[in-house]
Enzyme design. Sequence first.
Site, short mmCIF file in Angstrom:
data_model
loop_
_atom_site.label_atom_id
_atom_site.label_comp_id
_atom_site.label_asym_id
_atom_site.label_seq_id
_atom_site.Cartn_x
_atom_site.Cartn_y
_atom_site.Cartn_z
N THR A 62 0.83 -1.21 0.00
CA THR A 62 0.00 0.00 0.00
C THR A 62 0.86 1.25 0.00
OG1 THR A 62 -1.65 -1.24 1.25
CG2 THR A 62 -1.93 1.14 1.17
N TYR A 149 5.77 -12.86 2.85
CA TYR A 149 4.48 -12.55 2.23
C TYR A 149 4.21 -13.58 1.12
CZ TYR A 149 0.84 -9.25 0.56
OH TYR A 149 -0.34 -8.64 0.22
N LYS A 174 2.51 -13.85 6.06
CA LYS A 174 1.35 -13.07 5.64
C LYS A 174 0.77 -13.75 4.41
CE LYS A 174 -0.15 -8.54 3.94
NZ LYS A 174 0.24 -7.16 3.57
#
Length: 325
Positions: A62, A149, A174
């Site tokens: 983000t 991730y 994640k």
Amino acid sequence: MTAHPRPAAGRSPDLADRLDGLLFFPVTAYAPGGAVDLDAFRAHVRGGLDAGAGAVFACCGTGEFHALTPDEYAACVAAAVEETAGRVPVLAGTGYGTALAGHFARLAHTAGADGLLAMPPYLVQADQSGLLRHYAALAAATPLPVIVYQRDNAVFTPDTVAALARTPGIIGLKDGLGDLDLLQRIISAVRTDAPGRPFRYFNGLPTAELTGPAYRGLGVHLYSSAVFAFAPEIALAFHRALGDGDEPTVTRLLDGFYRPLVELRNEGRGYAVSLVKAGVGLRGGSAVGGVRPPLCDPRPEHVERLAHLLDRGLALAAAAPGRGA
């Protein structure tokens, strides 16, 4: 840039235990000319902290990690560390190939970060042994704890995640894939093959609240909340209702806000980032600007729809029990 390494030598053994609450992924602010705007970024981070963020993940997806130079990255991570002043953990994104990932990891350590979120390697399709080598080398390159991730070209078998969990310095996964069958098998394999390791999991799908109830069924309570970046009232109301087992409030927010938001997000490429930045702008907070290429800002009609969704979501959050908690 001012260096802010943590005073204690070595890794932060308690980071896995410190990760709690809503995980805040701030956007990176840009001035009208396109340069990083550190003042606006600091204000955005302060706003998230004041709203009750449980951790700050700076310069991640983000935060447009892909669009930042090393100097910009280091300055933003240092600014996030200074603004949090130890109130909550600060984790920084890292990625690309092994050498560059290690370089960014060292920049994050110098800036004072508490940990790293390791995004998939750039471009290549690697087998499981190559992925394991990459993340093990990254963990060895820095004293910072690493969360891996899973998404795109970094999808792991249960045996590989168990090996990652046994790797010094790697403390969590994640999940941005959303394959709950695979995730259940991963959790089982780590529990069996790496017993006693402080390994954490969190839901990292683009709008994680939509699948929050399903992930909780697997025992995964942590999640990253993009909505928290622009509407913390809604994100906190949902988080509180989910934790309290308040199914009517969860259902109202899912049906009235989160599902329509996901449907809007799916109408544009890159909207998982650019729609969040548009939401920050709609709330009248710090001027964070638009997104850098190759991403594009949302179309005006989509921003208008987002504004209506925000009004509805805020009304639902205001009607939720315990909103003042």
